[in-house]
Design a protein around this motif. Structure first.
Motif, mmCIF file in Angstrom:
data_model
loop_
_atom_site.group_PDB
_atom_site.id
_atom_site.type_symbol
_atom_site.label_atom_id
_atom_site.label_comp_id
_atom_site.label_asym_id
_atom_site.label_seq_id
_atom_site.Cartn_x
_atom_site.Cartn_y
_atom_site.Cartn_z
ATOM 1 N N PHE A 1 39.476 27.855 50.445
ATOM 2 C CA PHE A 1 38.951 27.456 49.139
ATOM 3 C C PHE A 1 38.418 26.166 49.478
ATOM 4 O O PHE A 1 38.506 25.583 50.278
ATOM 5 N N SER A 2 37.242 26.147 48.772
ATOM 6 C CA SER A 2 36.381 24.864 48.833
ATOM 7 C C SER A 2 36.967 23.540 48.550
ATOM 8 O O SER A 2 38.096 23.598 47.585
ATOM 9 N N GLU A 3 36.563 22.526 49.033
ATOM 10 C CA GLU A 3 37.308 21.103 48.802
ATOM 11 C C GLU A 3 37.034 20.916 47.223
ATOM 12 O O GLU A 3 37.724 20.073 46.339
ATOM 13 N N ALA B 1 45.885 35.276 42.675
ATOM 14 C CA ALA B 1 46.034 34.626 41.415
ATOM 15 C C ALA B 1 44.902 33.633 41.062
ATOM 16 O O ALA B 1 44.543 33.850 39.816
ATOM 17 N N VAL B 2 44.292 33.321 41.872
ATOM 18 C CA VAL B 2 43.386 32.080 41.552
ATOM 19 C C VAL B 2 41.899 32.373 41.744
ATOM 20 O O VAL B 2 40.974 31.510 41.242
ATOM 21 N N PRO B 3 41.436 33.329 42.766
ATOM 22 C CA PRO B 3 40.174 33.380 42.837
ATOM 23 C C PRO B 3 39.458 33.673 41.655
ATOM 24 O O PRO B 3 37.876 33.459 41.604
ATOM 25 N N HIS B 4 40.103 34.472 40.809
ATOM 26 C CA HIS B 4 39.112 34.928 39.287
ATOM 27 C C HIS B 4 38.677 33.649 38.617
ATOM 28 O O HIS B 4 37.642 33.458 37.877
ATOM 29 N N SER C 1 50.810 34.054 39.980
ATOM 30 C CA SER C 1 50.746 35.449 40.320
ATOM 31 C C SER C 1 49.564 36.074 39.486
ATOM 32 O O SER C 1 48.983 35.577 38.879
ATOM 33 N N LEU C 2 49.775 37.514 39.954
ATOM 34 C CA LEU C 2 48.423 38.246 39.096
ATOM 35 C C LEU C 2 49.122 39.467 38.507
ATOM 36 O O LEU C 2 49.962 40.132 39.260
ATOM 37 N N PHE D 1 35.279 42.933 35.532
ATOM 38 C CA PHE D 1 34.250 42.607 36.793
ATOM 39 C C PHE D 1 34.866 41.514 37.510
ATOM 40 O O PHE D 1 34.636 41.490 38.597
ATOM 41 N N LEU D 2 35.551 40.500 36.957
ATOM 42 C CA LEU D 2 36.154 39.397 37.720
ATOM 43 C C LEU D 2 37.206 40.050 38.725
ATOM 44 O O LEU D 2 37.367 39.758 39.946
ATOM 45 N N LEU D 3 38.024 41.221 38.183
ATOM 46 C CA LEU D 3 38.888 41.966 39.199
ATOM 47 C C LEU D 3 38.208 42.540 40.120
ATOM 48 O O LEU D 3 38.610 42.657 41.297
#
Length: 383
Positions: A55-57, A95-98, A123-124, A233-235
């Protein structure tokens, strides 16, 4: 230079291995009995810099890409951890990439940063009691009411659902089909949101799993991830990463099971000779090595391609499907043969191979069952 063995990645592998040997391995049997990981482990892993890998800073991570994430997964499992540890400790990975992709600064501050700091567990929520892989036909509904959505429905098989502070939840806000799905972040403690029951499983004992129920749960519109009716589409954008992640767990577990079998075969004597002196055992080990190595190479190649091209590229999607199914085939074979080589000792709960044998079974089910992925591959190949 080998992408997987740059000086930085060698150092990362060594650091994760030491962390696993010190913080995880001595406690894992107890966590398996407890049915969950302690929150302190999330804080410790975050402090060590591992939760934020990939994950980016800008969103609270430490940088790196999916190869770095893969090295963390490999190192934990091959140092004596387990895929159950990966599933629970790194649930934020699904859980958080979307939320990151949608780019809402408020949601990133409230959920992504705390998750990467080990302060909140996410969680997802996608799978429902009435269906799993058929994401386009979920039935949990969210109806707009002023500044809130009113959510009713249920989710099941939710990893970290018992401990989770929030659930990135797929809900139906529109018409039937994939075009009517949205993502809402629903926080624990919201009236009407209940953890119906923790679920007991064949494997992944240290990873808590739950059924969730939503009865007239009022969720602020501010918790909408991305656009309304744009959740599918996010999924989809995360399907490739999820499947490659499970493939990584598969070949890493296979490698650990092979290593355990080799060690036991050299130490265990039968009729005055080590097991490894028996031709039938040596042949088993060779076949275990072949399948593990093939799964590793296919998965790593697919992962590298996913970094070069879009995750929506049909070629990338196909490679991820093939990698996961190849890794599933490998790990199921290798853990079974490893347990056979261990004999009666392998069947004991005190043996490590017992855990891997149980944990491996879910890899062919989660993230898209093998049969579903095979059918999708057939369509992509034009068969």
């Amino acid at each position: 230079m080998d992408l997987w063995n740059t000086p930085e990645r060698v150092a990362l592998r060594e650091a994760v291995t030491k962390f696993t040997e010190k913080e995880i391995v001595p406690n894992l049997a107890q966590w398996e009995d407890d049915g969950e990981l302690p929150r302190e482990l999330s804080l410790a892993a975050a402090k060590a810099g591992f939760l934020g890998v990939g994950f980016s800073e800008e969103v609270g991570g430490v940088g790196g890409d999916s190869i770095d994430t893969a090295i963390v997964t490999e190192s934990i499992i091959q140092a004596g951890g387990s895929s159950g540890v990966i599933a629970s400790l790194f649930t934020h990975g699904i859980a958080v990439p979307h939320i990151v992709d949608a780019g809402n600064p408020d949601l990133i501050d409230r959920f992504v940063r705390p998750a990467l700091a080990g302060e909140k567990i996410g969680s997802l929520g996608v799978t429902e009691p009435g269906g799993g892989s058929d994401v386009a036909n979920i039935t949990t509904r969210a109806v707009r009411d002023g500044d809130h959505y009113v959510v009713n429905g249920a989710k099941t098989f939710i990893t970290s659902g018992v401990r989770g502070d929030f659930v990135t939840t797929a809900v139906r806000t529109g018409d039937p089909g994939f075009g009517g799905i949205s993502l809402l972040v629903i926080e624990k403690g919201t009236p009407g949101f209940e953890v119906a029951r923790p679920l007991r499983k064949t494997g992944w004992h240290c990873s808590d799993t739950a059924e969730l129920s939503f009865t007239d749960v009022r969720v602020p519109v501010a918790n909408l991830v991305g656009e309304e009716n744009g959740g599918f589409f996010l999924l989809m954008n995360q399907f490739v990463n999820e499947r490659l992640g499970l493939a990584l767990q598969g070949y890493a577990t296979a490698q650990r099971a092979l290593d355990l079998a080799v060690r036991y075969a050299k130490e265990r004597e039968t009729f005055g000779k080590p097991l490894a002196s028996r031709q039938v055992i040596r042949h088993k080990l060779v076949e275990m090595h072949r399948r593990t190595d093939a799964a590793r190479k296919v998965t790593r190649a697919a992962l590298e391609k996913s970094l070069e091209k879009s995750v929506t590229d049909p070629e990338v999607i196909l490679d991820a499907l093939m990698a996961k199914n190849t890794a599933v085939e490998a790990v199921e074979f290798v853990v079974s043969e490893s347990m056979q080589i261990h004999g009666g000792m392998g069947y004991m709960r005190e043996s490590e191979i017992d855990r891997h044998y149980r944990d491996a079974r879910i890899i062919g089910i989660g993230g898209g069952a093998t049969e579903v992925l095979t059918d999708l591959a057939a369509k992509l190949l034009g068969y």
